[in-house]
Design a protein around this motif. Structure first.
Motif, short mmCIF file in Angstrom:
data_model
loop_
_atom_site.label_atom_id
_atom_site.label_comp_id
_atom_site.label_asym_id
_atom_site.label_seq_id
_atom_site.Cartn_x
_atom_site.Cartn_y
_atom_site.Cartn_z
N ALA A 1 0.54 -1.13 -0.30
CA ALA A 1 -0.15 0.36 -0.43
C ALA A 1 1.22 1.06 0.27
O ALA A 1 1.62 1.40 0.66
N LEU A 2 0.72 1.95 -1.26
CA LEU A 2 1.39 3.58 -0.88
C LEU A 2 0.20 4.58 -0.57
O LEU A 2 -0.19 5.09 -1.35
N PRO A 3 0.88 5.06 0.36
CA PRO A 3 0.53 5.99 1.02
C PRO A 3 0.98 7.93 0.16
O PRO A 3 1.99 7.57 -0.87
N ASP A 4 0.20 8.16 0.43
CA ASP A 4 0.35 10.08 -0.62
C ASP A 4 1.67 10.39 0.63
O ASP A 4 1.74 12.10 -0.12
N ASP A 5 2.12 10.10 1.37
CA ASP A 5 3.25 11.16 2.39
C ASP A 5 4.67 10.38 2.61
O ASP A 5 5.21 10.97 3.34
N GLN A 6 4.50 8.84 2.31
CA GLN A 6 5.82 7.96 2.50
C GLN A 6 6.66 7.92 1.31
O GLN A 6 6.40 8.06 -0.12
N LYS A 7 8.21 8.40 1.50
CA LYS A 7 9.04 8.42 0.48
C LYS A 7 9.84 6.54 0.88
O LYS A 7 10.58 6.72 1.08
N ILE A 8 9.32 6.42 -0.44
CA ILE A 8 9.71 4.52 -0.55
C ILE A 8 11.15 4.26 -1.41
O ILE A 8 10.30 4.77 -2.47
N GLY A 9 12.18 4.18 -1.26
CA GLY A 9 12.59 3.12 -2.49
C GLY A 9 12.22 1.62 -2.45
O GLY A 9 12.78 0.94 -1.30
#
Length: 602
Positions: A26-34
């Motif tokens: 799940a990808l939220p609109d405020d996390q920076k994910i590598g």
């Protein structure tokens, strides 16, 4: 932290390879994910699925109604003859002042806004694409290897952009330094499954190592317990008095299972061929000029590279790093002067894009057999292939079905089968995963020969280079500091320029926007002061004075940059670096003043 994009119970297979096996994230609109994973694990495929460019075999991609998805396009989206400003306005449907304001964030100078986009270098075109991306106001970005072929300055601008970006990002990169600077979370794709870790890539890899070690200790304890139970059962099951105990121990034995070691996958392990250490000069140039028939790239190149040095070549894109490497490799003749390799130097070369020119119908084994030095037997070839993960049936794979990372590994494997005491490597880490880049850095640090290389991967450059050569402003010269010193200088220059230029453009753009908003098209703003003839002449004098100052400081900046290449003292180098940053900031302030005066003159 609303989730705007989800992957649910996803399955994707290519032939025998299971890329996604019930994967969920799940990808939220405020996390920076590598996003990290081995070459061929399916990272790029996952990005295409999330973007809607590829379908799942089973499962679902759920997109929120609030999702505004942005991605850095790898293809060329520009029209023939289209200027930077024309493209930004067409692509975003935003007014010119807004496009110019965003362009300043990526240090696209005003004069460049009116140049054809296709006349710019790849690095500048990437900046234009990033500006276009931001103009669409996305709340989730997906970036697949955005740093490939970007110079240090553009990478730093991209980092600043991503750190300040208010939405979420999912970025695939092999560059640990870039991931650490931009991402707070790490998503690993391994064996078809996705696992999200709440920490940067360094913390994730350290955690993986700790968990692996813990799992190995648990397995060692289990194996010891298993042997004890097996010994007891063997001794006591035939004895009537102890048979019941033996049966009880047998049940315990059945319950003992080994845990799967976390993230334990086949890893690249290799060393470059052992060569006899040499002393003295490996390469000497005398007043050498490099370039092409139609243009010079650099002149008066005076260099000495000693045997055993690991030389990192640095400089902005388009300044001539690859031209320099091509010249010392013999692909280009010097335009003037001379160069000479030391006696007995045997060179191995890894060039950019070399893996795209491999013989498509050859197998891995065919290619390695052709590259191997005379006298190499098949077992040695298979050993090297296995160390690069081409084991068993994989050694019979056709080159045409290999991924970019697999091809890059294959070329490196070929270098290991030759005998070289000098390696010239142009971007060797591109298209390699994080683990393979680490293995390559380890191998080069152990290598007793001479290494001359370029890389946009800061972590790799910092680990490997013990000497730095800078290419820029028509010069190629030994840099008087370490790679860390060079990064510090570029950062300070960029920081000073961005701060002043951004303030300048904001002021100019705001004034222009206010004028446009308050007046009919083609008319001056109602608030603009009507100048008398004397006032106008005074402003014109001031404008010319500012232009002269800018020209003078620009000359000083060029002289400081040139002198920096010849300084050998560390303290003096630091002083000149600070002076260079101050000069850049002063130029930016004067350009701000020039904008204001020009605005007053109308």
């Amino acid at each position: 932290m609303p989730v705007v994009l989800q992957l649910q119970d996803a399955y994707k297979r290519y032939g025998d390879q299971e890329l996604l096996d019930g994967a969920t994230c799940a990808l939220p609109d405020d996390q920076k994910i590598g996003l990290i994973g081995r070459n061929g694990a399916g990272k790029s495929t996952l990005c295409r699925i999330l973007l809607g460019d590829e379908e799942l075999d089973a499962g679902e991609v759920v997109r929120s109604k609030k999702l505004r998805l942005g991605y850095l396009r790898q293809h060329d989206p520009f029209l023939d003859g289209e200027t930077v400003l024309d493209f930004l306005m067409r692509d975003s449907e935003q007014p010119d002042w807004r496009c110019g304001e965003i362009a300043w964030q990526f240090q696209l100078p005003d004069v460049m806004l009116h140049q054809p986009v296709r006349s710019l270098s790849g690095g500048w075109q990437t900046r234009v694409k990033l500006a276009a991306l931001l103009l669409h106001d996305p709340n989730l970005l997906i970036l697949d290897e955005p740093t490939n072929f970007l110079d240090l300055r553009t990478q730093m601008l991209l980092e600043e952009f991503l750190r300040g970006f208010k939405g979420g990002i999912l970025v695939v990169s092999h560059d640990r330094s870039f991931l650490k600077r931009t991402c707070t979370h790490t998503l690993e794709l391994s064996r078809g499954h996705l696992e999200l870790y709440p920490g940067d890539v360094d913390s994730f890899l350290a955690n993986i190592d700790e968990r692996r070690e813990h799992d190995r200790r648990v397995n060692a304890t289990t194996m010891t317990k298993r042997k004890q139970l097996e010994t007891f059962i063997a001794k006591n099951r035939a004895n009537a008095a102890t048979a019941s105990q033996a049966r009880s121990k047998a049940k315990q034995l059945e319950k003992l299972t080994l845990v799967e070691v976390v993230g334990e996958e086949a890893t690249v392990r290799f060393s470059f061929p052992q060569v006899a250490p040499r002393q003295g000069t490996a390469l000497r140039t005398e007043r050498m000029a490099i370039g092409y028939p139609e243009r010079d790239v650099a002149s008066e190149v005076q260099l000495e590279i000693e045997h055993g040095q690991r030389v990192g070549i640095v400089g902005d894109n388009g300044q001539g790093k690859t031209t320099f490497l091509r010249t010392i490799c013999g692909s280009l003749e010097p335009k003037a002067g001379s160069m000479k390799w030391g006696y007995g130097c045997q060179m191995g070369v890894y060039a950019q894009h070399v893996y795209t020119t491999l013989p498509q119908n050859d197998t891995v084994e065919d290619y390695l057999h052709r590259q191997a030095a005379h006298g190499t037997n098949m077992q040695q070839i298979k050993d090297v292939a296995g160390s690069f993960l081409f084991r068993g049936e994989l050694i019979q794979k056709k080159i045409k079905v290999l991924s970019g990372g697999e091809r890059a590994r294959l070329v490196l494997a070929g270098l290991l089968l030759e005998q070289h005491n000098v390696l010239v490597l142009d971007e060797p880490g591109n298209h390699l995963d994080v683990e393979t880049v680490e293995a390559l850095a380890d191998a080069l640090c152990r290598y007793p020969g001479t290494v001359i290389f370029t890389s946009h991967d800061r972590h790799f450059m910092q680990r490997v280079a013990n000497t730095v050569i800078e290419v820029g402003s028509g010069k190629v010269a030994s840099y008087p500091g370490s790679f860390e010193d060079y990064v510090y200088r570029v950062h300070k220059e960029l920081e000073a320029g961005l701060r002043a230029e951004h303030a300048a453009y904001n002021a100019g753009a705001s004034a222009k926007h206010a004028g446009e908003a308050g007046s009919p098209a083609g008319e001056p703003a109602a608030t603009r002061k009507v100048l008398s003839g004397k006032e106008e002449r005074e402003l014109e004098k001031r404008l010319k004075a500012v232009e002269r100052k800018i020209a003078k400081l620009d000359d000083e900046k060029k002289q400081l940059t040139a002198s920096l290449m010849t300084i050998t003292d560390g303290k003096e180098s630091k002083r000149v670096q600070d002076q260079l940053a101050a000069t850049a900031a002063e130029i930016a302030e004067l350009e701000h003043e020039w904008l204001q005066i020009s605005g007053d003159l109308g």
